[in-house]
Enzyme design. Sequence first.
Site, PDB file in Angstrom:
ATOM      1  N   TYR A  31       3.232  -8.027   5.559  1.00 55.30           N
ATOM      2  CA  TYR A  31       2.057  -8.063   4.684  1.00 55.30           C
ATOM      3  C   TYR A  31       0.971  -9.044   5.135  1.00 55.30           C
ATOM      4  O   TYR A  31      -0.087  -9.104   4.505  1.00 55.30           O
ATOM      5  CB  TYR A  31       2.494  -8.402   3.250  1.00 55.30           C
ATOM      6  CG  TYR A  31       3.442  -7.376   2.662  1.00 55.30           C
ATOM      7  CD1 TYR A  31       2.986  -6.096   2.353  1.00 55.30           C
ATOM      8  CD2 TYR A  31       4.789  -7.666   2.436  1.00 55.30           C
ATOM      9  CE1 TYR A  31       3.843  -5.138   1.829  1.00 55.30           C
ATOM     10  CE2 TYR A  31       5.650  -6.719   1.900  1.00 55.30           C
ATOM     11  CZ  TYR A  31       5.176  -5.453   1.603  1.00 55.30           C
ATOM     12  OH  TYR A  31       6.024  -4.511   1.086  1.00 55.30           O
ATOM     13  N   ASN A  82      -2.813  -1.309  -6.300  1.00 55.67           N
ATOM     14  CA  ASN A  82      -1.645  -1.473  -5.442  1.00 55.67           C
ATOM     15  C   ASN A  82      -0.447  -1.559  -6.377  1.00 55.67           C
ATOM     16  O   ASN A  82      -0.192  -2.612  -6.964  1.00 55.67           O
ATOM     17  CB  ASN A  82      -1.736  -2.719  -4.563  1.00 55.67           C
ATOM     18  CG  ASN A  82      -0.576  -2.772  -3.569  1.00 55.67           C
ATOM     19  OD1 ASN A  82       0.443  -2.106  -3.767  1.00 55.67           O
ATOM     20  ND2 ASN A  82      -0.724  -3.560  -2.517  1.00 55.67           N
ATOM     21  N   ASP A  95       1.765   8.502 -15.298  1.00 59.80           N
ATOM     22  CA  ASP A  95       1.220   9.170 -16.477  1.00 59.80           C
ATOM     23  C   ASP A  95      -0.013   8.422 -16.986  1.00 59.80           C
ATOM     24  O   ASP A  95      -0.993   9.041 -17.402  1.00 59.80           O
ATOM     25  CB  ASP A  95       2.282   9.275 -17.581  1.00 59.80           C
ATOM     26  CG  ASP A  95       3.348  10.309 -17.251  1.00 59.80           C
ATOM     27  OD1 ASP A  95       3.159  11.108 -16.315  1.00 59.80           O
ATOM     28  OD2 ASP A  95       4.382  10.312 -17.946  1.00 59.80           O
ATOM     29  N   HIS A 108      -2.056   0.443  -0.315  1.00 60.54           N
ATOM     30  CA  HIS A 108      -0.893  -0.275   0.204  1.00 60.54           C
ATOM     31  C   HIS A 108      -1.329  -1.099   1.403  1.00 60.54           C
ATOM     32  O   HIS A 108      -1.990  -0.568   2.318  1.00 60.54           O
ATOM     33  CB  HIS A 108       0.215   0.695   0.604  1.00 60.54           C
ATOM     34  CG  HIS A 108       0.625   1.569  -0.537  1.00 60.54           C
ATOM     35  ND1 HIS A 108       1.403   1.090  -1.581  1.00 60.54           N
ATOM     36  CD2 HIS A 108       0.326   2.845  -0.853  1.00 60.54           C
ATOM     37  CE1 HIS A 108       1.558   2.052  -2.464  1.00 60.54           C
ATOM     38  NE2 HIS A 108       0.922   3.128  -2.054  1.00 60.54           N
ATOM     39  N   VAL A 109      -0.948  -2.350   1.398  1.00 61.62           N
ATOM     40  CA  VAL A 109      -1.284  -3.230   2.527  1.00 61.62           C
ATOM     41  C   VAL A 109      -0.570  -2.731   3.782  1.00 61.62           C
ATOM     42  O   VAL A 109      -1.156  -2.659   4.865  1.00 61.62           O
ATOM     43  CB  VAL A 109      -0.860  -4.680   2.187  1.00 61.62           C
ATOM     44  CG1 VAL A 109      -1.043  -5.598   3.381  1.00 61.62           C
ATOM     45  CG2 VAL A 109      -1.636  -5.187   0.964  1.00 61.62           C
ATOM     46  N   SER A 110       0.697  -2.371   3.615  1.00 58.26           N
ATOM     47  CA  SER A 110       1.486  -1.912   4.762  1.00 58.26           C
ATOM     48  C   SER A 110       1.380  -0.393   4.898  1.00 58.26           C
ATOM     49  O   SER A 110       0.955   0.295   3.963  1.00 58.26           O
ATOM     50  CB  SER A 110       2.953  -2.314   4.576  1.00 58.26           C
ATOM     51  OG  SER A 110       3.520  -1.605   3.485  1.00 58.26           O
TER      52      SER A 110
HETATM   53  O1  DQA Z   1       5.383  -4.158  -2.970  1.00 55.97           O
HETATM   54  C1  DQA Z   1       5.084  -3.332  -2.109  1.00 55.97           C
HETATM   55  C2  DQA Z   1       3.798  -3.441  -1.423  1.00 55.97           C
HETATM   56  C3  DQA Z   1       3.195  -2.122  -0.969  1.00 55.97           C
HETATM   57  O2  DQA Z   1       2.571  -1.481  -2.063  1.00 55.97           O
HETATM   58  C4  DQA Z   1       2.097  -2.476   0.065  1.00 55.97           C
HETATM   59  O3  DQA Z   1       1.093  -3.037  -0.345  1.00 55.97           O
HETATM   60  O4  DQA Z   1       2.266  -2.219   1.260  1.00 55.97           O
HETATM   61  C5  DQA Z   1       4.243  -1.192  -0.384  1.00 55.97           C
HETATM   62  C6  DQA Z   1       5.390  -0.969  -1.353  1.00 55.97           C
HETATM   63  O5  DQA Z   1       6.350  -0.089  -0.797  1.00 55.97           O
HETATM   64  C7  DQA Z   1       6.060  -2.288  -1.679  1.00 55.97           C
HETATM   65  O6  DQA Z   1       7.062  -2.091  -2.648  1.00 55.97           O
END
Ligand code: DQA
Length: 161
Positions: A31, A82, A95, A108-110
């Site tokens: 991250y 996120n 929902d 998503h950061v990753s």
């Molecule tokens: O907590 C996170 C961070 C995340 O949402 C990301 O920002 O990459 C990716 C998710 O799979 C993980 O559970």
Amino acid sequence: MSEHPADDAPTILVLNGPNLGRLGKRQPEVYGSTTLADVDAGLQRLAAELGVRVELRQTDAEHEMIGWVHAAADARQPVVLNPGGWTHTSVALRDACAELVAGLVELHVSNVHAREDFRRHSYITPVATGVVAGLGVEGYGLAVRFLAQRAGRAPRVGGDA
Ligand SMILES: O=C1C[C@@](O)(C(=O)O)C[C@@H](O)[C@@H]1O
């Protein structure tokens, strides 16, 4: 470019789910080393440039997140979300998100598609306007820029065709 947003400037909510308060120290190899406070500071600078307001929040409590999404739906606010681990588990959050009408960017950061199999399924994606994944914390700024443009407050990314 305006330093002070107009009274009618939209507020773009940037909502972060569980464990994202630990950005910067949590698995930095995945991250990165930027904290959520750093992200917020960068987004406030961007907001001033775009003439919008940005409000960044984080919670580890699902009911609190769902309450924020309900309020955003009622106020017709654009949202960057996120969802953290709730991405892969929460029908309830999906929902709630289905009621958003002013744009929802799932972030998503990753790169969740290059990680464990369970991260490849998102409950949120089918109700999102679009998804940003794998661009690190830079993704937050891109998502805000997109929603500001969608709200008519910023030039289109890549210019007008
Ligand atoms: O907590 C996170 C961070 C995340 O949402 C990301 O920002 O990459 C990716 C998710 O799979 C993980 O559970």
